[in-house]
Design an enzyme around this catalytic site. Structure first.
Site, PDB file in Angstrom:
ATOM      1  N   GLY A  35       0.814  -1.212   0.000  1.00 19.04           N
ATOM      2  CA  GLY A  35       0.000   0.000   0.000  1.00 19.04           C
ATOM      3  C   GLY A  35       0.849   1.263   0.000  1.00 19.04           C
ATOM      4  N   GLN A  94      -7.856   1.198   3.568  1.00 13.99           N
ATOM      5  CA  GLN A  94      -8.742   0.736   4.634  1.00 13.99           C
ATOM      6  C   GLN A  94     -10.122   0.323   4.125  1.00 13.99           C
ATOM      7  OE1 GLN A  94      -8.300   0.114   7.903  1.00 13.99           O
ATOM      8  NE2 GLN A  94      -6.118   0.596   7.769  1.00 13.99           N
ATOM      9  N   SER A 135      -3.940  -2.426  -0.415  1.00 16.40           N
ATOM     10  CA  SER A 135      -2.882  -3.267   0.142  1.00 16.40           C
ATOM     11  C   SER A 135      -3.495  -4.598   0.560  1.00 16.40           C
ATOM     12  CB  SER A 135      -2.272  -2.557   1.350  1.00 16.40           C
ATOM     13  OG  SER A 135      -1.195  -3.293   1.864  1.00 16.40           O
ATOM     14  N   HIS A 154      -2.760  -7.131   2.477  1.00 19.60           N
ATOM     15  CA  HIS A 154      -2.785  -7.687   3.829  1.00 19.60           C
ATOM     16  C   HIS A 154      -3.849  -7.036   4.711  1.00 19.60           C
ATOM     17  CE1 HIS A 154      -0.754  -4.472   6.232  1.00 19.60           C
ATOM     18  NE2 HIS A 154      -0.273  -4.140   5.053  1.00 19.60           N
ATOM     19  N   THR A 190      10.613  -8.538 -11.505  1.00 18.89           N
ATOM     20  CA  THR A 190       9.951  -9.815 -11.708  1.00 18.89           C
ATOM     21  C   THR A 190       8.681  -9.844 -10.859  1.00 18.89           C
ATOM     22  OG1 THR A 190      12.073 -10.867 -12.100  1.00 18.89           O
ATOM     23  CG2 THR A 190      10.240 -12.316 -11.516  1.00 18.89           C
ATOM     24  N   CYS A 223       1.746   2.144  12.662  1.00 17.09           N
ATOM     25  CA  CYS A 223       3.021   2.697  12.203  1.00 17.09           C
ATOM     26  C   CYS A 223       3.551   3.748  13.149  1.00 17.09           C
ATOM     27  CB  CYS A 223       2.850   3.327  10.833  1.00 17.09           C
ATOM     28  SG  CYS A 223       2.342   2.142   9.626  1.00 17.09           S
TER      29      CYS A 223
HETATM   30  C1  LIG Z   1      -4.684   4.183   5.177  1.00 13.76           C
HETATM   31  C2  LIG Z   1      -3.416   3.437   4.930  1.00 13.76           C
HETATM   32  N1  LIG Z   1      -2.622   3.779   3.899  1.00 13.76           N
HETATM   33  C3  LIG Z   1      -1.480   3.134   3.636  1.00 13.76           C
HETATM   34  C4  LIG Z   1      -1.051   2.082   4.404  1.00 13.76           C
HETATM   35  C5  LIG Z   1       0.237   1.414   4.052  1.00 13.76           C
HETATM   36  O1  LIG Z   1       0.066   0.109   3.599  1.00 13.76           O
HETATM   37  P1  LIG Z   1       1.279  -0.932   3.684  1.00 13.76           P
HETATM   38  O2  LIG Z   1       1.719  -0.956   5.112  1.00 13.76           O
HETATM   39  O3  LIG Z   1       0.740  -2.195   3.200  1.00 13.76           O
HETATM   40  O4  LIG Z   1       2.384  -0.383   2.837  1.00 13.76           O
HETATM   41  C6  LIG Z   1      -1.837   1.685   5.519  1.00 13.76           C
HETATM   42  C7  LIG Z   1      -1.442   0.596   6.442  1.00 13.76           C
HETATM   43  O5  LIG Z   1      -0.353   0.467   6.932  1.00 13.76           O
HETATM   44  C8  LIG Z   1      -3.047   2.371   5.770  1.00 13.76           C
HETATM   45  O6  LIG Z   1      -3.835   2.020   6.805  1.00 13.76           O
HETATM   46  C1  LIG Z   2      21.414  -8.667 -12.688  1.00 11.37           C
HETATM   47  C2  LIG Z   2      19.997  -8.422 -12.328  1.00 11.37           C
HETATM   48  N1  LIG Z   2      19.663  -7.282 -11.688  1.00 11.37           N
HETATM   49  C3  LIG Z   2      18.405  -7.020 -11.317  1.00 11.37           C
HETATM   50  C4  LIG Z   2      17.380  -7.901 -11.570  1.00 11.37           C
HETATM   51  C5  LIG Z   2      15.997  -7.540 -11.127  1.00 11.37           C
HETATM   52  O1  LIG Z   2      15.521  -8.352 -10.096  1.00 11.37           O
HETATM   53  P1  LIG Z   2      13.943  -8.484  -9.844  1.00 11.37           P
HETATM   54  O2  LIG Z   2      13.365  -8.965 -11.134  1.00 11.37           O
HETATM   55  O3  LIG Z   2      13.810  -9.446  -8.741  1.00 11.37           O
HETATM   56  O4  LIG Z   2      13.419  -7.132  -9.514  1.00 11.37           O
HETATM   57  C6  LIG Z   2      17.671  -9.107 -12.248  1.00 11.37           C
HETATM   58  C7  LIG Z   2      16.634 -10.108 -12.587  1.00 11.37           C
HETATM   59  O5  LIG Z   2      15.585  -9.873 -13.111  1.00 11.37           O
HETATM   60  C8  LIG Z   2      19.009  -9.368 -12.610  1.00 11.37           C
HETATM   61  O6  LIG Z   2      19.339 -10.510 -13.237  1.00 11.37           O
END
Ligand SMILES: Cc1ncc(COP(=O)(O)O)c(C=O)c1O
Ligand SMILES: Cc1ncc(COP(=O)(O)O)c(C=O)c1O
Lengths: 125, 385, 385, 125
Positions: free
Chosen positions: B71, B179, B199, B201, B237, B324
């Site tokens: 989020g 929320q 988000s 979770h 990825t 938080c």
């Molecule tokens: C209103 C609101 N915005 C943003 C977030 C951030 O989400 P996350 O912690 O999954 O990054 C939260 C919860 O932490 C939230 O309650």
């Molecule tokens: C050398 C290198 N750097 C960065 C990345 C990026 O990683 P990710 O895809 O987990 O964000 C990769 C693979 O995709 C990689 O092989």
């Protein structure tokens, strides 16, 4: 996050209350931080014979308040004044770093109570 | 009584069905969704299906959904991404003083970069004034960000009305719906929003995955540059298992909402009514414009953390404002924005309900809480009975 | 023969032990790691333990590890975070022409923001010249970013030597170690790096989680502002299950490296030797300074996608350069940097090995591939036998 | 990603090869994009009586090449010239959007072959 000793004093705080005819009263902290401690002492022959507290605050604030009342009972005023916030925290097996600053003010409240006692005594002389 | 979890606004457990849906993508269908061979094709299909599900629930199009790492990332992408992209159109942004830190802190960063931000106040019910917002829009305003519902006090803001104004004035509108997604019925068209964050979770999906709705035609400078994933809006990825989990959780929440939410709301009302029996206690935020699962009360003369710990010792998990902010010592900016004093703000308690809570649990809380409050008040130098 | 997976450089399956380690954090220990009550404390403990494990494997300190939403995010945070933070010290950056897009594209974004970037060439073996790099450092250079090993051609760059120079010259040094973490022994002190990125799904951990090593004293402007998670360097509710999975996967890889890697390297050598038997075939990149699991060959007169699809039809999953570039039509920038012509670059094939590959699988590939090549060459207007 | 028809023509391309004594030869594409197609035609009485191709390129390039050879066999030159890249793609039940541009050049190669035939005929007159 808290030591066992902190949790013990938090759950079973010693010497909670007020002393209506206290010889000295001290306050420390402010509502902004969320921690306010008030301490009452009874003094006889230069020794603290009774002590009570009331605290608005987190577990650390309650535990340090409770701990200091145990530490000072029976001590002379000079001995009591030598107690620092740090030594209170140590007696509790430490506090989380974030709590060292704001919530650890029992020794300061006690100093204020002793100062109050001394000021009153000076006035009454 | 087993543990009673009343902190669903902070996070929720992943549902069994969601875990089941995710598992195949860890081991058997682990391929890279961007590759051409069969291994990757299964992952691609799952990703497409998940995007379609999310789009349908929100009444959006397939290409309008960008998956993120949570989020906070969705909020940051929406706000900084739009501000950077449209900086030549103007440098003024509008938000509220009760936003989550994931909105406020990007705003503050943008201020350091030369943007100007207006922080709108809320009234004592926690509500934004639509009129004030309309008046705050200037020639150089490029983005408005107002949360759908507040995470601490549960107040639901008039998003559709605000969106009607921003649309008319040609200003982009983002809402942090972290929320509300999963709890309320969300239709991005009816809400008149250009950008909407969620988000997983918060609605029984996994942590570390979120999504941003980006209305067609809205451009963003990415936070994460690199590969061409997510139509070049978020490189990396794809977290296939997490995204599948998000979509499954959303689908379940959407399907069950009409049954689950009224039940939760009834529990919430019992809880509010019961807590307000305690003297010197007030509800934070509007009673009517309120999330069906949020209870936020201020209990005078006592401090929140002490109360939380005492509840924890009795097996009740709650929160004192945003999860938080628990590392901070300042009272919550949201409660202060309602006009509470510092003491009262420190004595706030948030109980947020979820689908597994029961009447018996509410009974237990209503039995357990008053004696703790009494004990803490007796210990408080601010209280005189 | 069952499916033969030879694309471990793109992604790897999550190991059973890793899934086991993650599962409890979805449902039973799902609490928010930032909360004060018991639910959250278990998550906090797991998070601390994971951070400690990662720190130990890298010879780093607990507070030097920042968890992210993947390798691309780690690269972006290192590069943009450092550039933004230190922009008043200078605006010149140095990188190589064979970096992953997760490094190159942030660099290009920084160019649009007024930074200047030097892209160092590589020789025909794929190696950076340490001397050229030293000469490229200027008064206003603030950051050097050179990958530890290349994802397409597997060439290992002289990171420790480069780090000795950047250290002496007082310039920050980042390395993208996404391809080496889990495969090689990584010691951030010996490598002389200030910043090092990794991605869990490259070493049998989950997708969507990575980490950045940030040497003590190095400051970064976050990509994701919000809560105070990750010591204010990356906001967002922590992906506890994912982070636990990353740490578990790293721990296992580290413990088993001395047994597993020599076996993989032997298979790699068999594969290279076998493929080079095919006429008009060359190894891309140095044979000696090479990842133990990477085979990259150019097979003249044929085109990579056709080859991949034919292999796929025979149950062999491979890649033609970076997985991320498979959506693009241009030949890989890495192969072009080696000095290959367009035709030859288009005919590249990457086979990247993993812990579950066997001798029988190598036999199968070496039987299956030559007839496919022959058939495609017969169809090619570029080939005259 | 590819339709069944594309995969069929990719796996079993029709009319692969060269016609040594072809009446017309056409080439299209370039190595930069990774797709080059060469097509040979044999013409009798204004009709294409034989056709062969060679292609360097991805599955889409191979399949479109193969498909066009099937489409044009027996057609008059005018009919053959009316075939567009789009109609070849349609005959294959479509191509992925990313492949429409670069890899779909069989019709252009055929046009070049017909132009080559016509140019040669003009010369021989
Ligand atoms: C209103 C609101 N915005 C943003 C977030 C951030 O989400 P996350 O912690 O999954 O990054 C939260 C919860 O932490 C939230 O309650
Ligand atoms: C050398 C290198 N750097 C960065 C990345 C990026 O990683 P990710 O895809 O987990 O964000 C990769 C693979 O995709 C990689 O092989």
């Amino acid at each position: 996050m808290y030591s066992e000793k902190v949790m013990d004093h938090f759950q079973h705080p010693r010497n909670v209350g007020e002393i209506p005819d206290a010889d000295g009263v001290g306050v420390e902290g402010n509502a902004r931080c969320g921690d306010i401690m008030k301490i009452w002492i009874k003094v006889e022959d230069g020794r603290i014979v009774d002590v009570k507290f009331k605290t608005f605050g987190c577990a650390a604030a309650v535990a340090t308040s409770s701990m200091i009342t145990e530490l000072v009972k029976g001590k002379t005023l000079d001995e009591a004044e030598a107690i620092t916030n740090k030594s209170v925290a140590e007696a509790l097996d430490g506090l989380p770093p974030i709590k060292m600053h704001c919530s650890n003010l029992a020794a300061d409240a006690l100093k204020n109570a002793i100062a109050d006692y001394r000021a009153k005594k000076l006035q009454s002389v | 009584m087993n543990a009673v979890y009343l902190d669903h606004a902070a996070t929720t457990p992943v549902r069994e069905e969601v875990i089941e849906a995710m598992l195949p993508y860890f081991k058997d269908k682990f391929g890279n969704a961007s590759s051409v061979y069969s291994f990757g094709r299964e992952a691609r299909k799952a990703l497409d299906q998940a995007r379609q599900t999310v789009a349908e629930v929100l009444n959006a199009d397939f290409n309008e959904i960008v998956f993120t790492g949570g989020g906070s990332e969705a909020d940051n992408l929406a706000i900084k991404g739009a501000a950077w992209e449209y900086r030549n159109k103007g440098r003024h942004l509008i938000t509220s003083s009760i936003e989550h830190h994931a909105v406020l802190h990007p705003m503050q960063q943008l201020e350091r970069e030369g943007f100007e931000v207006t922080y709108l106040p809320v009234d004592d019910q926690g509500l934004i004034s639509v009129e004030e917002l309309a008046n705050a829009i200037r020639e150089d305003t490029i983005l408005v960000s107002i949360m759908h519902a507040n995470n601490e006090i549960g107040v639901i803001e008039p998003i559709a009305q605000i969106g009607a104004i921003t649309k008319e004035r040609g200003v982009l509108f983002h809402t942090d719906a972290v929320q509300t997604v999963g709890v309320m019925d969300i239709d991005v068209k009816k809400l008149n929003v250009d950008l909407l964050s969620m988000s997983a979770h918060k609605f029984y999906g996994p942590k570390g995955v979120g999504a941003l709705y980006v209305r067609k035609g809205v451009r963003l400078i990415p936070l994460i540059h690199g590969g061409s994933h997510e139509s070049r809006r978020r490189a990396g990825t794809e977290n296939v298992a997490g995204i599948v989990g998000l979509a499954k959780a959303l689908e379940l929440a959407d399907a069950e909402r009409s049954v689950v939410v009224p039940r939760i709301q009834r529990l919430r009302d019992r809880l509010i009514d019961g807590l307000l029996q305690i003297p010197h206690t007030r509800l934070n935020g509007s009673r009517t414009e309120r999330l069906p699962n949020n209870v936020s009360v201020s209990i005078e003369f006592i401090e929140g953390e002490s109360l939380l710990l005492n509840l924890d010792l009795k097996g009740i998990a709650a929160s004192s404002g945003s999860a938080c902010t628990s590392g901070s010592l300042d009272p919550s900016h949201v409660l202060m924005a309602l006009g509470l004093t510092h003491e009262v703000a420190h004595g706030s308690l948030r109980l947020s309900l979820g689908r597994e809570n029961t009447d018996a649990e509410i009974d237990y809380v209503l039995e357990t809480l008053p004696p703790i409050v009494e004990r803490l008040r007796e210990m408080s130098p601010l209280f005189s009975s």
